[in-house]
Design an enzyme around this catalytic site. Structure first.
Site, PDB file in Angstrom:
ATOM      1  N   ASP A 100       0.837  -1.203   0.000  1.00  0.00           N
ATOM      2  CA  ASP A 100       0.000   0.000   0.000  1.00  0.00           C
ATOM      3  C   ASP A 100       0.871   1.252   0.000  1.00  0.00           C
ATOM      4  O   ASP A 100       2.037   1.217   0.392  1.00  0.00           O
ATOM      5  CB  ASP A 100      -0.935   0.028   1.215  1.00  0.00           C
ATOM      6  CG  ASP A 100      -0.178   0.002   2.537  1.00  0.00           C
ATOM      7  OD1 ASP A 100       0.787  -0.782   2.646  1.00  0.00           O
ATOM      8  OD2 ASP A 100      -0.542   0.749   3.469  1.00  0.00           O
ATOM      9  N   GLU A 101       0.277   2.346  -0.456  1.00  0.00           N
ATOM     10  CA  GLU A 101       0.881   3.678  -0.379  1.00  0.00           C
ATOM     11  C   GLU A 101       2.350   3.651  -0.799  1.00  0.00           C
ATOM     12  O   GLU A 101       3.240   4.066  -0.055  1.00  0.00           O
ATOM     13  CB  GLU A 101       0.709   4.244   1.038  1.00  0.00           C
ATOM     14  CG  GLU A 101      -0.761   4.422   1.393  1.00  0.00           C
ATOM     15  CD  GLU A 101      -1.024   4.939   2.798  1.00  0.00           C
ATOM     16  OE1 GLU A 101      -0.178   4.709   3.680  1.00  0.00           O
ATOM     17  OE2 GLU A 101      -2.074   5.560   3.006  1.00  0.00           O
ATOM     18  N   VAL A 102       2.582   3.168  -2.019  1.00  0.00           N
ATOM     19  CA  VAL A 102       3.954   3.097  -2.544  1.00  0.00           C
ATOM     20  C   VAL A 102       4.302   4.479  -3.103  1.00  0.00           C
ATOM     21  O   VAL A 102       4.323   4.703  -4.321  1.00  0.00           O
ATOM     22  CB  VAL A 102       4.079   1.985  -3.614  1.00  0.00           C
ATOM     23  CG1 VAL A 102       5.540   1.781  -4.008  1.00  0.00           C
ATOM     24  CG2 VAL A 102       3.496   0.673  -3.092  1.00  0.00           C
TER      25      VAL A 102
END
Length: 508
Positions: free
Chosen positions: A149-151
């Site tokens: 997530d949230e790369v």
């Protein structure tokens, strides 16, 4: 346990161990309650609490669990019929790995430790080694969550910039190819384990591009949304897109705490209740064979570098409400009564948690004391130091409660504008005060400091029983000590002003 007709076969409680990880003895007390409330699994996000070995040993936190403690946690989970899914971040949120100088060369962007460079073979080798060590202590795990997530900043590193200049490469393709590589490692080395991924990096990728990749055959996405106003229709459409793209099973992720502010100290139960009611509506609007389960996330930090949000014991009443809503489909009076019975409390109102009615569940003493601190410590110090109005500080037993609606009497603890009027920052810097004001201010400040110090001592002892010393120190430093220091500084300045020789006939 009654599972009723919950559309979520799996109901996982998320333990976010990147902040304030509980001692194993506390987990032994709380797991039976998780089970009784309706959970049947755990998503354990170890982060730096996992006992990594060999070249990965530098990832361990000071108080990381030992291998025997991990085995004890898994044993306790089995005793309470809670299936464990470990979570290992492998792409974004890699701060606990990439903050180390020895691994900083694997960052996507050299300045930021968030994201792993997906182009380096060493990155995949590192992640593979982390996965293999975690899986070695979780034999037989049916699922492994690999994060993703949230790369942030993906595509902004120098290697990525060069790669993206070649047609037809895109940022979405970069993301999918790396997810596929990590999931393929899991499939090759741990063939009976299915990887899960957070879904946010997949949301905007077109259906045909998802279908063309191998990702839908390799992973099960976890759709997360922690909002009280979750859009049911758009979530159902997103699920339909994922199913058409080839994903066999989907998961949902709600939140029972840690989603309403990075420094939140008390859990707003109503927000999380509404979030779960919305997720029930989503589940009711998609085919029955769509959802594998739901993860009730309980974030402890927004990321590795942020402050602590609500501690686990503080979030237990919210967790109880959310699990019971998932089981029973609503929060009718009989469900509310069940929750209060489970918790040993007569009320779920936040203001009632500051009394002995906070409950009898493991950690309820921490909830009680943190509620008092959060609602009244700062405001009671403000009342003494800053407010240009009458404010009354009442004490019952040695519990603190701030009100401001009774008949003003100094004996009862009223503080007229003595500090702002006669001992302002201007006066304090010059150590100048009317002697009579010392007699007004000093007893008030001493009494307030003494009473809070007793309560804070109780809180510190309660926290030490559940958490490791660094977490206790951090929580007190963030939430308690600034207010106590303001009182101590006032008393010190009063003492110095009292001892200073007044300049006769001069203005302050």
């Amino acid at each position: 346990m009654m599972s009723g007709s919950s559309p979520f076969k799996m109901r996982l409680v998320h333990l976010d161990l990147k902040g304030a990880p509980p001692r194993v003895c506390y987990l032994s007390e709380i797991f039976p309650l998780f089970r009784a409330l309706g959970a049947n699994g755990l998503l354990i996000e170890y982060e730096d609490m996992f006992p990594y070995e060999g070249h990965l040993r530098l990832l361990r936190a000071k108080h990381a669990y030992s291998p025997s403690e991990i085995k004890e946690i898994l044993h306790l989970a089995t005793l309470n019929e809670l299936e464990v899914i470990p979570l290992v971040q492998t792409f974004g949120h890699m701060e606990f790995v990439l903050k180390h100088e020895a691994l900083a060369h694997l960052r996507e962007v050299a300045l930021f430790p968030n994201t792993l460079n997906p182009h380096k073979a060493e990155s995949l080798a590192l992640v593979g080694a982390m996965i293999d060590q975690v899986m070695a202590l979780h034999p037989g795990a049916r699922w492994l969550h690999i994060g993703c997530d949230e790369v942030y900043y993906l595509g902004e590193g120098e290697d990525s910039r060069q790669w993206l200049q070649q047609e037809p490469n895109t940022r979405a393709e970069l993301c999918l190819s790396y997810m596929e590589a990590v999931a393929s490692h899991v499939q090759a080395q741990h063939p009976t384990t299915t990887p899960l991924v957070w879904d946010d990096m997949l949301r905007d990728i077109p259906e045909d591009q998802l279908s063309a990749s191998r990702v839908p055959q390799l992973v099960e996405p976890v759709l997360w949304d922690y909002g009280a106003d979750l859009d049911v229709h758009s979530k159902a459409l997103l699920m339909e897109k994922y199913r058409k793209s080839g994903f066999s099973w989907l998961w949902a992720a709600s939140a029972f705490k840690g989603a309403t502010g990075a420094s939140q100290a008390l859990t707003p139960i109503e927000h999380h209740l509404r979030n779960h009611v919305q997720w029930l509506q989503v589940a009711g609007s998609v085919p029955a064979d769509t959802l594998q389960g739901i993860v009730l996330t309980g974030w402890q930090r927004y990321d590795h570098f942020s402050v602590l949000c609500e501690l686990l014991p503080v979030g237990i009443p919210s967790l109880a409400v959310c699990l019971q809503v998932l089981l029973h489909g609503d929060f009718a009076e009989n469900v509310k009564a069940r929750v209060e019975n489970f918790l040993g409390t007569s009320s779920l109102e936040a203001t009632d948690f500051r009394s002995e009615r906070a409950g009898s569940f493991p950690g309820s003493d921490i909830l009680n004391l943190i509620t008092q601190v959060s609602l009244h410590l700062c405001s009671s110090v403000d009342a003494l130091l800053e407010r240009d109005r009458f404010s009354k500080v009442l004490f019952y037993n040695h519990r603190v409660c701030l009100t401001s609606h009774s008949v003003p009497t100094y004996v009862c603890g009223f503080a007229p504008r003595y500090v702002t009027g006669w001992f302002s920052p201007y006066h304090r810097r010059r150590k100048f005060i009317h002697p009579v004001m010392i007699q007004h201010i000093q007893p008030q400040a001493l009494s307030l400091l003494a009473r809070w110090s007793v309560l804070v001592g109780e809180l510190e002892a309660a926290l030490q029983r559940v958490f490791y010393p660094d977490a206790v120190e951090e929580w007190l430093e963030e939430n308690v000590r600034p207010s106590l220091r303001r009182l101590q500084a006032l008393l010190q300045d009063l003492g110095e002003a009292a001892g200073a020789r007044p300049d006769s006939g001069q203005d302050p």
